[in-house]
Design a protein around this motif. Structure first.
Motif, PDB file in Angstrom:
ATOM      1  N   TYR A  41       0.856  -1.187   0.000  1.00 43.53           N
ATOM      2  CA  TYR A  41       0.000   0.000   0.000  1.00 43.53           C
ATOM      3  C   TYR A  41       0.893   1.238   0.000  1.00 43.53           C
ATOM      4  O   TYR A  41       1.617   1.505   0.956  1.00 43.53           O
ATOM      5  CB  TYR A  41      -0.920  -0.004   1.220  1.00 43.53           C
ATOM      6  CG  TYR A  41      -1.944  -1.115   1.205  1.00 43.53           C
ATOM      7  CD1 TYR A  41      -3.234  -0.906   0.735  1.00 43.53           C
ATOM      8  CD2 TYR A  41      -1.598  -2.395   1.644  1.00 43.53           C
ATOM      9  CE1 TYR A  41      -4.168  -1.932   0.703  1.00 43.53           C
ATOM     10  CE2 TYR A  41      -2.523  -3.428   1.619  1.00 43.53           C
ATOM     11  CZ  TYR A  41      -3.794  -3.188   1.137  1.00 43.53           C
ATOM     12  OH  TYR A  41      -4.720  -4.217   1.111  1.00 43.53           O
ATOM     13  N   PHE A  42       0.826   1.979  -1.116  1.00 44.26           N
ATOM     14  CA  PHE A  42       1.631   3.187  -1.297  1.00 44.26           C
ATOM     15  C   PHE A  42       0.763   4.396  -0.955  1.00 44.26           C
ATOM     16  O   PHE A  42      -0.304   4.582  -1.542  1.00 44.26           O
ATOM     17  CB  PHE A  42       2.120   3.311  -2.739  1.00 44.26           C
ATOM     18  CG  PHE A  42       3.051   2.213  -3.171  1.00 44.26           C
ATOM     19  CD1 PHE A  42       4.415   2.408  -3.165  1.00 44.26           C
ATOM     20  CD2 PHE A  42       2.558   0.976  -3.581  1.00 44.26           C
ATOM     21  CE1 PHE A  42       5.276   1.405  -3.581  1.00 44.26           C
ATOM     22  CE2 PHE A  42       3.404  -0.032  -3.993  1.00 44.26           C
ATOM     23  CZ  PHE A  42       4.782   0.182  -3.987  1.00 44.26           C
ATOM     24  N   LYS A  43       1.241   5.219  -0.030  1.00 44.82           N
ATOM     25  CA  LYS A  43       0.450   6.371   0.400  1.00 44.82           C
ATOM     26  C   LYS A  43       1.230   7.651   0.148  1.00 44.82           C
ATOM     27  O   LYS A  43       2.381   7.788   0.554  1.00 44.82           O
ATOM     28  CB  LYS A  43       0.122   6.258   1.900  1.00 44.82           C
ATOM     29  CG  LYS A  43      -0.795   7.364   2.418  1.00 44.82           C
ATOM     30  CD  LYS A  43      -1.124   7.128   3.885  1.00 44.82           C
ATOM     31  CE  LYS A  43      -2.026   8.237   4.430  1.00 44.82           C
ATOM     32  NZ  LYS A  43      -3.325   8.289   3.743  1.00 44.82           N
ATOM     33  N   SER A  44       0.593   8.596  -0.555  1.00 44.77           N
ATOM     34  CA  SER A  44       1.169   9.923  -0.762  1.00 44.77           C
ATOM     35  C   SER A  44       0.223  10.952  -0.156  1.00 44.77           C
ATOM     36  O   SER A  44      -0.785  10.599   0.468  1.00 44.77           O
ATOM     37  CB  SER A  44       1.357  10.198  -2.258  1.00 44.77           C
ATOM     38  OG  SER A  44       0.089  10.394  -2.891  1.00 44.77           O
ATOM     39  N   ALA A  45       0.523  12.209  -0.347  1.00 47.23           N
ATOM     40  CA  ALA A  45      -0.353  13.259   0.191  1.00 47.23           C
ATOM     41  C   ALA A  45      -1.706  13.276  -0.496  1.00 47.23           C
ATOM     42  O   ALA A  45      -2.698  13.762   0.065  1.00 47.23           O
ATOM     43  CB  ALA A  45       0.325  14.620   0.053  1.00 47.23           C
ATOM     44  N   SER A  46      -1.779  12.719  -1.710  1.00 45.27           N
ATOM     45  CA  SER A  46      -3.018  12.834  -2.484  1.00 45.27           C
ATOM     46  C   SER A  46      -3.742  11.513  -2.724  1.00 45.27           C
ATOM     47  O   SER A  46      -4.927  11.513  -3.058  1.00 45.27           O
ATOM     48  CB  SER A  46      -2.719  13.484  -3.842  1.00 45.27           C
ATOM     49  OG  SER A  46      -1.763  12.708  -4.559  1.00 45.27           O
ATOM     50  N   ARG A  47      -3.067  10.374  -2.562  1.00 45.39           N
ATOM     51  CA  ARG A  47      -3.745   9.116  -2.872  1.00 45.39           C
ATOM     52  C   ARG A  47      -3.054   7.932  -2.199  1.00 45.39           C
ATOM     53  O   ARG A  47      -1.912   8.027  -1.739  1.00 45.39           O
ATOM     54  CB  ARG A  47      -3.788   8.880  -4.373  1.00 45.39           C
ATOM     55  CG  ARG A  47      -2.416   8.660  -5.012  1.00 45.39           C
ATOM     56  CD  ARG A  47      -2.535   8.319  -6.478  1.00 45.39           C
ATOM     57  NE  ARG A  47      -1.255   7.958  -7.071  1.00 45.39           N
ATOM     58  CZ  ARG A  47      -1.096   7.056  -8.033  1.00 45.39           C
ATOM     59  NH1 ARG A  47      -2.164   6.425  -8.512  1.00 45.39           N
ATOM     60  NH2 ARG A  47       0.092   6.786  -8.525  1.00 45.39           N
ATOM     61  N   THR A  48      -3.784   6.810  -2.161  1.00 44.57           N
ATOM     62  CA  THR A  48      -3.247   5.534  -1.703  1.00 44.57           C
ATOM     63  C   THR A  48      -3.421   4.521  -2.815  1.00 44.57           C
ATOM     64  O   THR A  48      -4.507   4.401  -3.395  1.00 44.57           O
ATOM     65  CB  THR A  48      -3.965   5.045  -0.427  1.00 44.57           C
ATOM     66  OG1 THR A  48      -3.767   6.003   0.624  1.00 44.57           O
ATOM     67  CG2 THR A  48      -3.426   3.692   0.026  1.00 44.57           C
ATOM     68  N   VAL A  49      -2.351   3.810  -3.138  1.00 44.66           N
ATOM     69  CA  VAL A  49      -2.359   2.842  -4.233  1.00 44.66           C
ATOM     70  C   VAL A  49      -2.038   1.459  -3.679  1.00 44.66           C
ATOM     71  O   VAL A  49      -1.046   1.292  -2.970  1.00 44.66           O
ATOM     72  CB  VAL A  49      -1.331   3.219  -5.319  1.00 44.66           C
ATOM     73  CG1 VAL A  49      -1.387   2.216  -6.470  1.00 44.66           C
ATOM     74  CG2 VAL A  49      -1.562   4.631  -5.822  1.00 44.66           C
ATOM     75  N   ARG A  50      -2.875   0.488  -4.024  1.00 48.29           N
ATOM     76  CA  ARG A  50      -2.611  -0.903  -3.650  1.00 48.29           C
ATOM     77  C   ARG A  50      -2.073  -1.642  -4.873  1.00 48.29           C
ATOM     78  O   ARG A  50      -2.683  -1.606  -5.941  1.00 48.29           O
ATOM     79  CB  ARG A  50      -3.887  -1.575  -3.150  1.00 48.29           C
ATOM     80  CG  ARG A  50      -3.724  -3.055  -2.825  1.00 48.29           C
ATOM     81  CD  ARG A  50      -5.053  -3.642  -2.387  1.00 48.29           C
ATOM     82  NE  ARG A  50      -4.938  -5.065  -2.109  1.00 48.29           N
ATOM     83  CZ  ARG A  50      -5.965  -5.824  -1.699  1.00 48.29           C
ATOM     84  NH1 ARG A  50      -7.181  -5.274  -1.532  1.00 48.29           N
ATOM     85  NH2 ARG A  50      -5.774  -7.101  -1.467  1.00 48.29           N
ATOM     86  N   MET A  51      -0.933  -2.307  -4.685  1.00 46.92           N
ATOM     87  CA  MET A  51      -0.321  -3.007  -5.805  1.00 46.92           C
ATOM     88  C   MET A  51       0.145  -4.388  -5.379  1.00 46.92           C
ATOM     89  O   MET A  51       0.653  -4.574  -4.279  1.00 46.92           O
ATOM     90  CB  MET A  51       0.863  -2.215  -6.368  1.00 46.92           C
ATOM     91  CG  MET A  51       0.462  -0.906  -7.034  1.00 46.92           C
ATOM     92  SD  MET A  51       1.868  -0.172  -7.905  1.00 46.92           S
ATOM     93  CE  MET A  51       2.210  -1.424  -9.137  1.00 46.92           C
TER      94      MET A  51
END
Length: 315
Positions: free
Chosen positions: A211-221
């Motif tokens: 789970y990649f989290k930035s200031a604008s979104r979270t991405v599951r890969m």
């Protein structure tokens, strides 16, 4: 009357100790030898405890000892009472002398290289009567089963009967060597990672969903490994050597990042749990509590983390 009460309490604690020793050793004779008393004295102590409780705790035969239903219940409470007594005695003794004795604990293998050696060296210098027995492993060690004072773990605390002692929070970040990035390019977004050699840590288990989290979104890969390594130090060395991109703890990677030996990729992102939480270094131990000497070490580790600017739990 008050004095008689204290005498009864002292006798009961001794009888509890005998009872637990008999259960643990599966024998009156072996338990008596362990306690330095005669088998008949051990038998009398157990009988006195059963008479006081007005219930049978052990089924006895010539070759077999087994707990009754009441004995199974009482044994757990007896162990807890003895542990509380031992902890109280140790705390009182600690007021009169420096901590001493063995500290037995486990820690992630990467800690053998970063952070921990310096601190246990300081501890050994400041408290010459302390002895250290350290098990470095990336396996999830149960400190009760392994007879340890505590086990240091990383990642995310799990629900269990063990008691947690937070040390510091950290970020998981992606890093690669400058040489690798010169050949393969520097990915900026998680979606770009499929074109790269990913190096995954396999102990204690492989986490394929990141789970990649930035200031604008979270991405599951779902991550596919090109290389797998079962130790934290091995993963770190492989990434530094240019084998591929690896996920490292920020407190591990920071010195190499500052020295230019590693480069952070996808720098706008950190890796979190499925619930969005940051990982945490923490220690776990059983209900018997921490010996004073062990708490001295854990307090020192936490203090060092604060001095180095690591995030504390909730900060």
């Amino acid at each position: 009357m008050e004095r008689e009460g204290w005498q009864m309490q002292g006798r009961t604690l001794w009888e509890l100790k005998v009872f637990c020793a008999v259960v643990d050793k599966h024998s009156f004779v072996t338990a008596a030898r362990h306690l330095g008393i005669s088998p008949s004295a051990a038998t009398r102590a157990l009988q006195a405890l059963e008479e006081q409780l007005d219930i049978q705790l052990l089924q006895r035969s010539h070759k077999l000892l087994s707990l009754t239903g009441a004995g199974e219940i009482y044994y757990d409470f007896a162990k807890q009472m003895l542990a509380v007594q031992a902890e109280a005695e140790e705390e009182i003794a600690g007021l009169q002398s420096d901590p001493k004795g063995w500290i037995r604990f486990s820690a992630p293998e990467i800690c053998s290289r970063f952070f921990l050696p310096e601190q246990i060296g300081i501890l050994a210098r400041d408290f010459p009567d302390i002895r250290l027995d350290v098990m470095y492993t990336d396996a999830a060690i149960d400190p009760i089963q392994e007879n340890l004072d505590f086990a240091i773990r990383g990642a995310y605390p799990v629900s269990s009967e063990l008691i947690g002692y937070p040390l510091w929070q950290y970020d998981r970040i992606l890093c690669a060597s400058p040489g690798y990035l010169e050949q393969r390019g520097t990915p900026a977004e998680p979606e770009n990672l499929s074109a790269h050699a990913m190096v995954l840590h396999t102990a204690p288990r492989i986490l394929k969903d990141w789970y990649f989290k930035s200031a604008s979104r979270t991405v599951r890969m779902r991550m596919q490994a090109e290389h797998r390594i079962n130790s934290g130090s091995g993963l770190y060395e492989a990434v530094c050597a240019g084998l591929g991109i690896g996920r490292l703890a920020s407190w591990v990677a920071q010195p190499a990042l500052e020295a230019g030996e590693l480069v952070q990729v996808c720098p706008a992102y950190r890796l979190v749990s499925s619930a969005g939480h940051s990982p945490e270094m923490h220690a776990v131990y059983g209900a018997k509590g921490l010996p004073r000497r062990a708490k001295v070490l854990l307090d020192a580790l936490r203090a060092k983390a604060i001095r180095q600017g690591f995030r504390m739990n909730g900060q």
